[in-house]
Motif scaffolding. Structure first.
Motif, PDB file in Angstrom:
ATOM      1  N   VAL A  77       0.838  -1.201   0.000  1.00 44.00           N
ATOM      2  CA  VAL A  77       0.000   0.000   0.000  1.00 44.00           C
ATOM      3  C   VAL A  77       0.871   1.247   0.000  1.00 44.00           C
ATOM      4  O   VAL A  77       0.607   2.202  -0.742  1.00 44.00           O
ATOM      5  N   GLU A  78       1.910   1.241   0.799  1.00 40.36           N
ATOM      6  CA  GLU A  78       2.815   2.403   0.849  1.00 40.36           C
ATOM      7  C   GLU A  78       3.506   2.617  -0.491  1.00 40.36           C
ATOM      8  O   GLU A  78       3.674   3.749  -0.932  1.00 40.36           O
ATOM      9  N   ARG A  79       3.904   1.530  -1.144  1.00 38.11           N
ATOM     10  CA  ARG A  79       4.527   1.653  -2.470  1.00 38.11           C
ATOM     11  C   ARG A  79       3.555   2.251  -3.474  1.00 38.11           C
ATOM     12  O   ARG A  79       3.932   3.090  -4.290  1.00 38.11           O
ATOM     13  N   LEU A  80       2.295   1.829  -3.402  1.00 34.48           N
ATOM     14  CA  LEU A  80       1.285   2.384  -4.301  1.00 34.48           C
ATOM     15  C   LEU A  80       1.074   3.875  -4.045  1.00 34.48           C
ATOM     16  O   LEU A  80       0.974   4.665  -4.981  1.00 34.48           O
ATOM     17  N   LYS A  81       1.022   4.251  -2.778  1.00 37.49           N
ATOM     18  CA  LYS A  81       0.851   5.665  -2.440  1.00 37.49           C
ATOM     19  C   LYS A  81       2.032   6.486  -2.944  1.00 37.49           C
ATOM     20  O   LYS A  81       1.843   7.577  -3.487  1.00 37.49           O
ATOM     21  N   ASN A  82       3.238   5.971  -2.753  1.00 33.85           N
ATOM     22  CA  ASN A  82       4.433   6.682  -3.221  1.00 33.85           C
ATOM     23  C   ASN A  82       4.448   6.804  -4.738  1.00 33.85           C
ATOM     24  O   ASN A  82       4.788   7.853  -5.285  1.00 33.85           O
ATOM     25  N   SER A 107     -10.236  -0.289  -3.164  1.00 35.13           N
ATOM     26  CA  SER A 107     -10.646  -1.651  -2.811  1.00 35.13           C
ATOM     27  C   SER A 107      -9.958  -2.107  -1.533  1.00 35.13           C
ATOM     28  O   SER A 107     -10.538  -2.849  -0.742  1.00 35.13           O
ATOM     29  N   ASN A 108      -8.745  -1.637  -1.295  1.00 37.06           N
ATOM     30  CA  ASN A 108      -8.026  -1.973  -0.066  1.00 37.06           C
ATOM     31  C   ASN A 108      -8.713  -1.332   1.135  1.00 37.06           C
ATOM     32  O   ASN A 108      -8.814  -1.943   2.189  1.00 37.06           O
TER      33      ASN A 108
END
Length: 69
Positions: free
Chosen positions: A19-24, A65-66
Motif C-alpha cells: 500500500v505504501e509503495r502504491l501511495k508513493n 478496494s483496499n
C-alpha cells in the motif's frame, strides 16, 4: 519456532508495504502529470500523459478496494 502471530504479522507487513509503495508511486505520477501539463503540447507528451492518468486510475482503484477490505 515461529508462531501463527509471527506469520500473520509478516503478511500484514508485506501488505502494508504494498500500500505504501502504491501511495508513493501515485505521488510521483501526480507530480509527473503536473509537469507534463505545464510543457508545450505535442504527441509524445499526450501519449505519456494518457499512460500516467491510466496508471493513477488503476492505483486509485487498488487503494479504494483496499480501504473497503
Amino acid at each position: 519456532m515461529a508462531g501463527w502471530g509471527d506469520v500473520f504479522g509478516k503478511i500484514a507487513q508485506q501488505f502494508q508495504g504494498r500500500v505504501e509503495r502504491l501511495k508513493n508511486e501515485k505521488i510521483k505520477l501526480e507530480a509527473e502529470k503536473k509537469d507534463i501539463e505545464g510543457r508545450p503540447w505535442n504527441e509524445k507528451n499526450a501519449v505519456r500523459l494518457t499512460a500516467v492518468c491510466k496508471r493513477i486510475d488503476v492505483i486509485n482503484g487498488l487503494l479504494t478496494s483496499n480501504a473497503k477490505d
